[in-house]
Design a protein around this motif. Structure first.
Motif, PDB file in Angstrom:
ATOM      1  N   THR A   1      17.376  25.126  27.030  1.00 54.35           N
ATOM      2  CA  THR A   1      17.859  25.618  25.853  1.00 54.35           C
ATOM      3  C   THR A   1      16.810  25.082  25.008  1.00 54.35           C
ATOM      4  O   THR A   1      16.392  25.936  23.731  1.00 54.35           O
ATOM      5  CB  THR A   1      18.351  24.406  25.125  1.00 54.35           C
ATOM      6  OG1 THR A   1      18.177  22.495  25.527  1.00 54.35           O
ATOM      7  CG2 THR A   1      19.941  24.032  25.741  1.00 54.35           C
TER       8      THR A   1
ATOM      9  N   TYR B   1      24.473  20.053  26.872  1.00 54.60           N
ATOM     10  CA  TYR B   1      25.324  19.861  27.248  1.00 54.60           C
ATOM     11  C   TYR B   1      25.878  20.692  28.165  1.00 54.60           C
ATOM     12  O   TYR B   1      25.653  21.834  28.390  1.00 54.60           O
ATOM     13  CB  TYR B   1      26.741  19.535  26.750  1.00 54.60           C
ATOM     14  CG  TYR B   1      27.666  19.860  27.138  1.00 54.60           C
ATOM     15  CD1 TYR B   1      28.205  18.476  28.531  1.00 54.60           C
ATOM     16  CD2 TYR B   1      28.761  20.802  27.467  1.00 54.60           C
ATOM     17  CE1 TYR B   1      29.800  18.507  28.620  1.00 54.60           C
ATOM     18  CE2 TYR B   1      30.123  20.749  28.801  1.00 54.60           C
ATOM     19  CZ  TYR B   1      30.202  19.641  29.706  1.00 54.60           C
ATOM     20  OH  TYR B   1      31.462  20.013  30.223  1.00 54.60           O
ATOM     21  N   GLU B   2      25.971  20.903  29.557  1.00 55.17           N
ATOM     22  CA  GLU B   2      26.273  21.548  31.521  1.00 55.17           C
ATOM     23  C   GLU B   2      27.658  20.783  32.057  1.00 55.17           C
ATOM     24  O   GLU B   2      27.150  19.318  32.296  1.00 55.17           O
ATOM     25  CB  GLU B   2      25.072  22.052  31.388  1.00 55.17           C
ATOM     26  CG  GLU B   2      25.169  22.676  32.834  1.00 55.17           C
ATOM     27  CD  GLU B   2      24.189  22.724  33.717  1.00 55.17           C
ATOM     28  OE1 GLU B   2      23.864  23.890  33.282  1.00 55.17           O
ATOM     29  OE2 GLU B   2      23.680  22.522  34.566  1.00 55.17           O
ATOM     30  N   GLU B   3      28.391  20.889  31.930  1.00 52.46           N
ATOM     31  CA  GLU B   3      29.318  20.526  33.208  1.00 52.46           C
ATOM     32  C   GLU B   3      29.196  20.502  34.530  1.00 52.46           C
ATOM     33  O   GLU B   3      28.506  21.291  34.241  1.00 52.46           O
ATOM     34  CB  GLU B   3      30.772  21.057  33.083  1.00 52.46           C
ATOM     35  CG  GLU B   3      32.039  21.065  33.335  1.00 52.46           C
ATOM     36  CD  GLU B   3      32.714  20.937  34.408  1.00 52.46           C
ATOM     37  OE1 GLU B   3      33.551  20.743  35.059  1.00 52.46           O
ATOM     38  OE2 GLU B   3      33.288  22.077  33.729  1.00 52.46           O
TER      39      GLU B   3
ATOM     40  N   SER C   1      26.475  18.284  35.456  1.00 50.57           N
ATOM     41  CA  SER C   1      25.099  18.335  35.146  1.00 50.57           C
ATOM     42  C   SER C   1      24.564  17.135  33.808  1.00 50.57           C
ATOM     43  O   SER C   1      25.177  17.249  33.718  1.00 50.57           O
ATOM     44  CB  SER C   1      24.160  19.134  35.511  1.00 50.57           C
ATOM     45  OG  SER C   1      23.782  20.295  35.726  1.00 50.57           O
TER      46      SER C   1
ATOM     47  N   ARG D   1      33.057  16.554  28.418  1.00 49.73           N
ATOM     48  CA  ARG D   1      33.287  17.303  26.973  1.00 49.73           C
ATOM     49  C   ARG D   1      34.186  17.448  26.122  1.00 49.73           C
ATOM     50  O   ARG D   1      33.818  17.935  25.104  1.00 49.73           O
ATOM     51  CB  ARG D   1      34.282  18.795  28.556  1.00 49.73           C
ATOM     52  CG  ARG D   1      34.748  19.234  27.776  1.00 49.73           C
ATOM     53  CD  ARG D   1      35.114  21.082  28.392  1.00 49.73           C
ATOM     54  NE  ARG D   1      33.933  21.556  29.428  1.00 49.73           N
ATOM     55  CZ  ARG D   1      33.461  23.054  29.419  1.00 49.73           C
ATOM     56  NH1 ARG D   1      33.323  22.857  28.311  1.00 49.73           N
ATOM     57  NH2 ARG D   1      33.223  22.981  30.047  1.00 49.73           N
TER      58      ARG D   1
ATOM     59  N   ASN E   1      24.320  24.433  26.932  1.00 50.35           N
ATOM     60  CA  ASN E   1      23.026  24.838  27.716  1.00 50.35           C
ATOM     61  C   ASN E   1      23.177  26.310  28.205  1.00 50.35           C
ATOM     62  O   ASN E   1      24.922  26.210  27.835  1.00 50.35           O
ATOM     63  CB  ASN E   1      23.422  23.619  29.358  1.00 50.35           C
ATOM     64  CG  ASN E   1      21.996  24.032  30.360  1.00 50.35           C
ATOM     65  OD1 ASN E   1      21.205  24.447  28.907  1.00 50.35           O
ATOM     66  ND2 ASN E   1      21.990  23.979  30.809  1.00 50.35           N
TER      67      ASN E   1
ATOM     68  N   THR F   1      24.230  27.913  30.733  1.00 50.41           N
ATOM     69  CA  THR F   1      25.203  27.980  31.275  1.00 50.41           C
ATOM     70  C   THR F   1      26.824  28.065  30.968  1.00 50.41           C
ATOM     71  O   THR F   1      27.634  28.165  31.601  1.00 50.41           O
ATOM     72  CB  THR F   1      24.898  26.890  32.636  1.00 50.41           C
ATOM     73  OG1 THR F   1      25.106  25.942  32.300  1.00 50.41           O
ATOM     74  CG2 THR F   1      24.084  27.542  33.330  1.00 50.41           C
ATOM     75  N   GLU F   2      27.138  27.362  29.710  1.00 49.43           N
ATOM     76  CA  GLU F   2      28.306  27.396  29.102  1.00 49.43           C
ATOM     77  C   GLU F   2      28.270  28.294  28.400  1.00 49.43           C
ATOM     78  O   GLU F   2      27.943  28.608  27.233  1.00 49.43           O
ATOM     79  CB  GLU F   2      28.738  25.437  28.420  1.00 49.43           C
ATOM     80  CG  GLU F   2      27.938  24.089  29.234  1.00 49.43           C
ATOM     81  CD  GLU F   2      29.330  24.695  29.911  1.00 49.43           C
ATOM     82  OE1 GLU F   2      30.506  24.361  29.648  1.00 49.43           O
ATOM     83  OE2 GLU F   2      29.073  23.926  31.043  1.00 49.43           O
TER      84      GLU F   2
ATOM     85  N   LYS G   1      33.711  25.471  36.301  1.00 49.91           N
ATOM     86  CA  LYS G   1      32.624  24.560  35.981  1.00 49.91           C
ATOM     87  C   LYS G   1      31.426  25.721  36.846  1.00 49.91           C
ATOM     88  O   LYS G   1      32.097  26.033  37.760  1.00 49.91           O
ATOM     89  CB  LYS G   1      32.220  22.852  36.848  1.00 49.91           C
ATOM     90  CG  LYS G   1      33.360  23.540  38.522  1.00 49.91           C
ATOM     91  CD  LYS G   1      33.303  21.790  39.553  1.00 49.91           C
ATOM     92  CE  LYS G   1      34.446  22.003  40.095  1.00 49.91           C
ATOM     93  NZ  LYS G   1      33.830  22.755  41.284  1.00 49.91           N
ATOM     94  N   LYS G   2      30.129  24.836  36.257  1.00 46.46           N
ATOM     95  CA  LYS G   2      29.508  25.809  36.895  1.00 46.46           C
ATOM     96  C   LYS G   2      29.164  26.117  38.408  1.00 46.46           C
ATOM     97  O   LYS G   2      29.102  26.997  39.193  1.00 46.46           O
ATOM     98  CB  LYS G   2      27.742  24.932  36.155  1.00 46.46           C
ATOM     99  CG  LYS G   2      26.184  26.329  36.727  1.00 46.46           C
ATOM    100  CD  LYS G   2      25.072  26.013  35.655  1.00 46.46           C
ATOM    101  CE  LYS G   2      24.882  24.539  35.586  1.00 46.46           C
ATOM    102  NZ  LYS G   2      24.122  24.094  37.377  1.00 46.46           N
TER     103      LYS G   2
END
Length: 482
Positions: free
Chosen positions: A90, A213-215, A217, A291, A311, A313-314, A361-362
């Motif tokens: 970020t 926040y990143e699922e 991680s 989450r 993040n 990636t979300e 999820k990433k």
């Protein structure tokens, strides 16, 4: 006595004639042996001489530039200057560029070149095309999926479709974190990368945070290569394991090992695959709970800017209704497991993993169809079995090298002088447990040390990995109560 699965692993290591998947006699371990080794590993290790025949070894940046033929990639841009604050995603800039433009930027005669990287002199910045799904990158060249043959590691049917590509410049890095799902296999293709790894037991010394926040991680609040020891004094207790990964080597990162990764050479290329484990379904419950809490509190904070905590990636902030739906799906996935036992049972967490995911999820593991799916489930079962104390029996040697503690790394004593240390001895009197001696429990607040709790500080407590683990256990346990 070793568990039966591990005794079987020992037998197979001593029986090189066993065949499995597409094993080749020229390799030091056959696929079934490798899978058993991965199941037993309790520390990171590097496989050598296992991928010399992989076509993916030719996937250097120049080759990929030719194959992708002008297809743009999203590059993360960071500063080479080393600060005491982690350079989270970020905090980075982003550009869309082709690999050809990336290579021109790296190898140009001038520090600044025209094009997408014009605002980022390479002497001051690094670039990283990370988390690139090979299945999406090469969707028009599916024949290239077969260049990555994880079947040699005992995972039949797993290839480039189930892998991720990483292309970076010198100094490009991934903030220190651990993955909540699975374990990690990493092939180094071009250049060298240095991995700083920490045991799961070091979590309290790494100050875990879910912001950004990143699922899947859990990040560390510490810049582990330039730590702020005044702010994070417990980091002195962490014990880093460090390894430099070179082309043709494959690193195994066991479950929940923290890792910070940095590129050492002008161009680096890596390929990885996350291998699902038997208790990933329980981890998905924890991630769904995380989450729900993070989105609820950050959405309610009038000062929160989404770009600063979510993040890249979300895709977007999910609604409470959607998050609650994810929780229900994740719990149901656990309930649907065959021969499931209550959470407090000795068998809890040792069941086969479901192929489906409770929420997107990433870092998604293999969810393919056909043979790959069934073998992946078998692998999940073996990887979920108890590991006992087999680490001394793993065939370490010239073809399998353990990642040891970094030479010269300080092994700090857990003394009471470290604030927040969890091994401080207290006597057994009730008064001792009420008062640690540092704070007068009977004194009234004076306001001199008044602390204003931020949303992020509150979240770091509410979604701490230990708290989420307990919440998951309670939630699942309630489902089995009459």
């Amino acid at each position: 006595m070793y568990p039966e699965v591990l005794k079987g692993a020992l037998h197979r290591w001593r029986s090189p004639q066993r065949d499995f998947c597409k094993g080749k006699d020229s390799k030091p371990f056959n696929p079934e042996e490798v899978r058993d080794i991965v199941a037993a590993l309790q520390q990171p290790a590097v496989f050598l001489n296992m991928v010399s025949d992989w076509p993916a070894l030719k996937w250097n940046a120049e080759y990929l530039s030719h194959v992708l033929h002008g297809k743009p990639l999203k590059f993360r841009i960071g500063e080479r200057k080393m600060n005491k604050v982690p350079q989270f995603e970020t905090h980075c800039g982003y550009v869309q560029a082709t690999l050809q433009e990336f290579l021109v930027w790296l190898h140009g005669e001038s520090d600044v070149c025209p094009g997408p990287f014009a605002s980022f002199p390479r002497s001051r910045y690094w670039a990283y095309a990370d988390y690139k799904y090979i299945a999406m990158m090469f969707e028009e060249k599916v024949e290239l999926f077969q260049d990555v043959t994880w079947s040699d590691f005992g995972f039949c049917g797993r290839d480039g479709r189930d892998s991720t590509l990483w292309i970076g410049s010198e100094a490009a890095n991934t903030p220190c974190h651990f993955d909540t799902y699975g374990c990690n296999l990493v092939l180094q293709v071009q250049g060298r990368k240095r991995w700083h790894l920490f045991r799961p037991e070091d979590t309290s010394f790494l100050y875990p945070t879910r912001i950004p926040y990143e699922e899947s991680s859990v990040f560390s609040s510490v810049n582990v290569v330039n730590p702020d020891l005044e702010r994070f004094p417990r980091f002195r207790g962490a014990r880093p394991h460090v390894v430099t990964l070179r082309p043709g080597e494959v690193l195994v990162v066991p479950k929940h090992w923290w890792h910070y990764v940095e590129s050492l050479d002008p161009v680096t290329v890596s390929i990885n695959s996350w291998i699902e484990l038997g208790d990933d379904d329980e981890a998905r419950v924890g991630e769904a709970l995380t989450r729900t809490v993070v989105c609820a509190l950050k959405s309610a904070d009038p000062h929160a800017v989404t770009a600063s905590w979510l993040n890249t990636t979300e895709v977007a902030v999910t609604s409470h209704q959607t998050n609650l739906h994810y929780v229900n799906l994740a719990v149901q996935a656990c309930l649907d497991k065959p021969n499931i036992c209550p959470p407090n049972s000795a068998k809890w967490g040792n069941q086969s993993a479901r192929a489906s995911s409770a929420c997107p999820k990433k870092r998604k593991c293999d969810s393919g169809e056909g043979a790959g799916q069934s073998v992946a489930a078998d692998a999940a079962r073996s990887l979920a079995e108890p590991k006992a104390t087999l680490t001394t029996s793993i065939p370490f040697g010239p073809n399998l090298v353990p990642v040891g503690q970094a030479a010269g790394a300080a092994v700090q004593e857990r003394v009471s002088g470290i604030p927040g240390d969890h091994n401080i001895s207290l006597n057994n009197s009730p008064e001792a447990h009420r008062c640690s001696g540092r704070v007068d429990c009977n004194s009234k607040p004076t306001g001199v040390h008044k602390m204003v709790m931020s949303t992020d500080e509150l979240l770091n407590c509410l979604v701490h990995p230990d708290v989420i683990r307990l919440m998951t256990q309670i939630l699942l346990d309630r489902q089995y109560s009459p």
